[in-house]
Write a protein that holds these residues in place. Structure first.
Motif, PDB file in Angstrom:
ATOM      1  N   VAL A  32       0.814  -1.096   0.152  1.00  0.00           N
ATOM      2  CA  VAL A  32       0.044  -0.027  -0.058  1.00  0.00           C
ATOM      3  C   VAL A  32       0.786   1.133  -0.060  1.00  0.00           C
ATOM      4  CG1 VAL A  32      -1.614   1.286   1.302  1.00  0.00           C
ATOM      5  CG2 VAL A  32      -1.748  -1.275   1.175  1.00  0.00           C
ATOM      6  N   GLY A  33       0.618   1.979  -1.006  1.00  0.00           N
ATOM      7  CA  GLY A  33       1.379   3.353  -1.116  1.00  0.00           C
ATOM      8  C   GLY A  33       0.792   4.457  -0.633  1.00  0.00           C
ATOM      9  N   LEU A  34       1.559   5.062   0.602  1.00  0.00           N
ATOM     10  CA  LEU A  34       0.983   6.341   1.199  1.00  0.00           C
ATOM     11  C   LEU A  34       1.936   7.630   0.948  1.00  0.00           C
ATOM     12  CD1 LEU A  34      -0.365   4.899   4.420  1.00  0.00           C
ATOM     13  CD2 LEU A  34      -1.685   5.310   2.726  1.00  0.00           C
ATOM     14  N   PRO A  35       1.500   8.791   1.063  1.00  0.00           N
ATOM     15  CA  PRO A  35       2.578   9.663   0.905  1.00  0.00           C
ATOM     16  C   PRO A  35       3.880   9.616   1.965  1.00  0.00           C
ATOM     17  CG  PRO A  35       0.343  10.828   1.044  1.00  0.00           C
ATOM     18  CD  PRO A  35       0.177   9.383   1.639  1.00  0.00           C
ATOM     19  N   GLY A  36       5.051   9.335   1.344  1.00  0.00           N
ATOM     20  CA  GLY A  36       6.030   9.230   2.243  1.00  0.00           C
ATOM     21  C   GLY A  36       6.543   8.125   2.750  1.00  0.00           C
ATOM     22  N   VAL A  37       5.701   7.037   2.339  1.00  0.00           N
ATOM     23  CA  VAL A  37       5.670   5.595   2.976  1.00  0.00           C
ATOM     24  C   VAL A  37       5.168   4.672   2.132  1.00  0.00           C
ATOM     25  CG1 VAL A  37       3.866   5.686   4.586  1.00  0.00           C
ATOM     26  CG2 VAL A  37       5.907   4.369   5.085  1.00  0.00           C
ATOM     27  N   THR A  38       5.516   3.441   2.245  1.00  0.00           N
ATOM     28  CA  THR A  38       5.160   2.157   1.603  1.00  0.00           C
ATOM     29  C   THR A  38       4.886   1.220   2.505  1.00  0.00           C
ATOM     30  OG1 THR A  38       5.885   2.696  -0.700  1.00  0.00           O
ATOM     31  CG2 THR A  38       5.086   0.431  -0.155  1.00  0.00           C
ATOM     32  N   LEU A  39       3.741   0.709   2.833  1.00  0.00           N
ATOM     33  CA  LEU A  39       3.440  -0.279   3.675  1.00  0.00           C
ATOM     34  C   LEU A  39       3.034  -1.687   3.231  1.00  0.00           C
ATOM     35  CD1 LEU A  39       1.224   1.496   6.498  1.00  0.00           C
ATOM     36  CD2 LEU A  39       3.627   1.073   6.427  1.00  0.00           C
ATOM     37  N   THR A  40       3.877  -2.838   3.770  1.00  0.00           N
ATOM     38  CA  THR A  40       3.113  -4.280   3.556  1.00  0.00           C
ATOM     39  C   THR A  40       2.065  -4.544   4.369  1.00  0.00           C
ATOM     40  OG1 THR A  40       5.236  -4.836   2.599  1.00  0.00           O
ATOM     41  CG2 THR A  40       3.864  -6.535   3.398  1.00  0.00           C
ATOM     42  N   VAL A  41       1.094  -5.030   4.038  1.00  0.00           N
ATOM     43  CA  VAL A  41      -0.393  -5.356   4.829  1.00  0.00           C
ATOM     44  C   VAL A  41      -0.396  -6.705   4.667  1.00  0.00           C
ATOM     45  CG1 VAL A  41      -2.634  -4.945   5.425  1.00  0.00           C
ATOM     46  CG2 VAL A  41      -1.024  -2.939   4.404  1.00  0.00           C
ATOM     47  N   ARG A  42      -0.591  -7.422   5.950  1.00  0.00           N
ATOM     48  CA  ARG A  42      -0.863  -8.927   5.907  1.00  0.00           C
ATOM     49  C   ARG A  42      -2.235  -9.070   6.439  1.00  0.00           C
ATOM     50  NH1 ARG A  42       2.851 -13.219   6.749  1.00  0.00           N
ATOM     51  NH2 ARG A  42       4.399 -11.547   6.599  1.00  0.00           N
ATOM     52  N   SER A  43      -2.880  -9.907   5.757  1.00  0.00           N
ATOM     53  CA  SER A  43      -4.474  -9.867   5.946  1.00  0.00           C
ATOM     54  C   SER A  43      -4.927 -11.470   5.870  1.00  0.00           C
ATOM     55  CB  SER A  43      -5.360  -9.113   4.951  1.00  0.00           C
ATOM     56  OG  SER A  43      -5.155  -9.351   3.852  1.00  0.00           O
ATOM     57  N   ARG A  44      -6.112 -11.685   6.398  1.00  0.00           N
ATOM     58  CA  ARG A  44      -7.101 -12.820   5.863  1.00  0.00           C
ATOM     59  C   ARG A  44      -8.208 -12.695   5.571  1.00  0.00           C
ATOM     60  NH1 ARG A  44      -4.984 -17.277   8.443  1.00  0.00           N
ATOM     61  NH2 ARG A  44      -7.084 -18.173   8.651  1.00  0.00           N
ATOM     62  N   PRO A  45      -8.781 -13.211   4.583  1.00  0.00           N
ATOM     63  CA  PRO A  45     -10.209 -13.073   3.981  1.00  0.00           C
ATOM     64  C   PRO A  45     -11.061 -13.338   5.124  1.00  0.00           C
ATOM     65  CG  PRO A  45      -8.827 -14.781   2.528  1.00  0.00           C
ATOM     66  CD  PRO A  45      -7.896 -14.637   3.836  1.00  0.00           C
ATOM     67  N   PRO A  46     -11.895 -12.325   5.279  1.00  0.00           N
ATOM     68  CA  PRO A  46     -12.895 -12.297   6.093  1.00  0.00           C
ATOM     69  C   PRO A  46     -13.853 -13.467   6.057  1.00  0.00           C
ATOM     70  CG  PRO A  46     -13.449 -10.411   4.467  1.00  0.00           C
ATOM     71  CD  PRO A  46     -12.188 -11.233   4.368  1.00  0.00           C
ATOM     72  N   ALA A  47     -14.244 -13.981   7.218  1.00  0.00           N
ATOM     73  CA  ALA A  47     -15.004 -15.270   6.964  1.00  0.00           C
ATOM     74  C   ALA A  47     -16.434 -15.157   6.451  1.00  0.00           C
ATOM     75  CB  ALA A  47     -15.446 -15.942   8.647  1.00  0.00           C
ATOM     76  N   ARG A  48     -16.874 -13.694   6.541  1.00  0.00           N
ATOM     77  CA  ARG A  48     -18.106 -13.088   5.965  1.00  0.00           C
ATOM     78  C   ARG A  48     -18.081 -11.635   5.985  1.00  0.00           C
ATOM     79  NH1 ARG A  48     -19.302 -14.388  11.234  1.00  0.00           N
ATOM     80  NH2 ARG A  48     -20.216 -12.329  12.570  1.00  0.00           N
ATOM     81  N   GLU A  49     -19.179 -11.124   5.260  1.00  0.00           N
ATOM     82  CA  GLU A  49     -19.212  -9.973   4.797  1.00  0.00           C
ATOM     83  C   GLU A  49     -19.577  -9.131   6.181  1.00  0.00           C
ATOM     84  OE1 GLU A  49     -18.053  -8.034   2.317  1.00  0.00           O
ATOM     85  OE2 GLU A  49     -17.657  -9.711   1.517  1.00  0.00           O
ATOM     86  N   GLY A  50     -19.334  -7.896   6.305  1.00  0.00           N
ATOM     87  CA  GLY A  50     -19.681  -7.050   7.454  1.00  0.00           C
ATOM     88  C   GLY A  50     -19.102  -7.256   8.748  1.00  0.00           C
TER      89      GLY A  50
END
Length: 378
Positions: A32-50
């Motif tokens: 993820v690119g943000l002003p002045g910084v680039t972040l790596t984001v680790r995630s898990r697919p949500p079990a359900r919406e909401g």
């Protein structure tokens, strides 16, 4: 450049040539690119919406992998994301070289604002605990609940075992340390970190050790590794000395979000005796004491931490009368950013609940879950 300073100017512009970072089963990474910084984001697919969003912030020397044991246990409860802070894990250094607690907190806020995920259930360990405390204090609109595992809040009497980590903050010490440890293998380094951060290093499985050694080898290839460590350690020490409204304990008093505090009885980096002070300071707190845990309870005893978070979530959802749980207060990034082991404790009312005492670019993983390097602490 002074001979006692680290070559940080170059480090911010170098593209590291290192092996890929580990991605556990069910996880994915994105940049993820943000002003002045680039972040790596680790995630898990949500079990359900909401599902309500959650964000996890690691400590000094750690990475988003430090939350890989806890996140699957919260599937179905929250939509989990963990970030690699700038200069750690798979995130490159920040453009401005700012590794202060305030700088890291700004990064978290910028990510949440850009992603539109707030308010989140915010988790922080060690240095990440200091960072998330500051975020919760100055931007209550971004935080539903706050869970702090061995947060690095100022201590007057620092444990002797924490002194070597604090010494990294001194100019030149990181360079001396790298010279002194030049002959150390990645496995020797990992075993040293594990002995420092775990209450019982024997809880690390052989596979977890292999994964941690692999990650350490990867990190040692990064040209900015020690610079990020030293400057972040310096940022923690600096945050400890701030007074007035910028003092971390003063900011802890301002946190409105329901807060879960987790402390380990064998923590060699954050004193166990600070647990009661933290429980008194955070206005809406619950304390989970794990006598056998060290500095990274979410890695040693993820089931116990998950159980307490489930109770916190159920309690706050019931009080709010909905699953939304949005904070009522609103803030802005402004003035405050200036110049399953055994569990014991009691909550503020002395009530014992549930047998635990307590006081108030996308990469997907298909391999086996592994243990991240916990980091040097702080």
């Amino acid at each position: 450049m002074s001979s006692t300073e680290l070559p940080s100017a170059l480090a911010a512009t170098v593209t590291p040539k290192a092996s890929p970072v580990r991605v556990a089963a069910g996880e994915r990474l994105r940049s993820v690119g943000l002003p002045g910084v680039t972040l790596t984001v680790r995630s898990r697919p949500p079990a359900r919406e909401g599902l309500p969003p959650a964000l996890y912030v690691h400590g000094l020397g750690g990475s988003s992998q430090n939350w890989s044991a806890l996140m699957p246990l919260l599937d179905g409860l929250v939509d989990s994301e963990a970030i690699d802070l700038p200069g750690f894990g798979d995130s490159p250094p920040p453009d401005d070289g700012d590794y202060s607690v305030t700088g890291h907190a700004r990064t978290v806020i910028r990510y949440l604002d850009a992603a539109g995920r707030g308010p989140v259930h915010l988790f922080g360990n060690s240095m990440g605990g200091a960072i998330t405390t500051r975020v919760a204090a100055v931007r209550p609109d971004l935080v539903r609940t706050l869970t702090l595992v061995s947060p690095a809040l100022p201590e007057i009497r620092v444990q002797r075992t924490a002194v070597p980590t604090a010494l990294l903050a001194l100019p030149g010490v990181a360079r001396l340390f790298t010279r002194f440890t030049r002959g150390w293998t990645a496995e020797q380094r990992v075993r040293g970190v594990t002995e420092l951060c775990y209450g019982d290093p024997g809880r690390v499985t052989p596979e977890g050790l292999r994964n941690a050694v692999e990650e350490m080898e990867r990190r040692l290839q990064l040209p900015y590794f020690w610079d990020a460590m030293a400057r972040s350690a310096r940022g923690i020490v600096s945050a400890y000395t701030l007074g007035g409204q910028h003092n971390l304990w003063r900011q802890a008093e301002r946190v409105l979000a329901p807060t879960l505090l987790v402390y380990g009885g064998r923590d060699q980096l954050v004193s166990y005796r600070m647990a009661q002070r933290a429980a008194r300071t955070f206005r809406d707190s619950r304390l989970l004491s794990l006598p056998d845990a060290g500095h990274v309870a979410m890695m040693e005893y993820p089931e116990a931490v998950a159980t307490m978070f489930r109770e916190l979530l159920a309690e706050t959802t019931k009080l709010s009368g909905s699953s939304d749980g949005r904070g009522a207060a609103s803030g802005a990034e402004g003035p405050a950013f200036g110049a399953a082991g055994s569990a014991s404790g009691t909550d503020r009312s002395g009530t014992d609940r549930s047998g635990m005492d307590r006081s108030r670019t996308d990469r997907s993983g298909t391999g086996e879950p592994g243990s991240g390097v916990p980091g040097a602490g702080g």
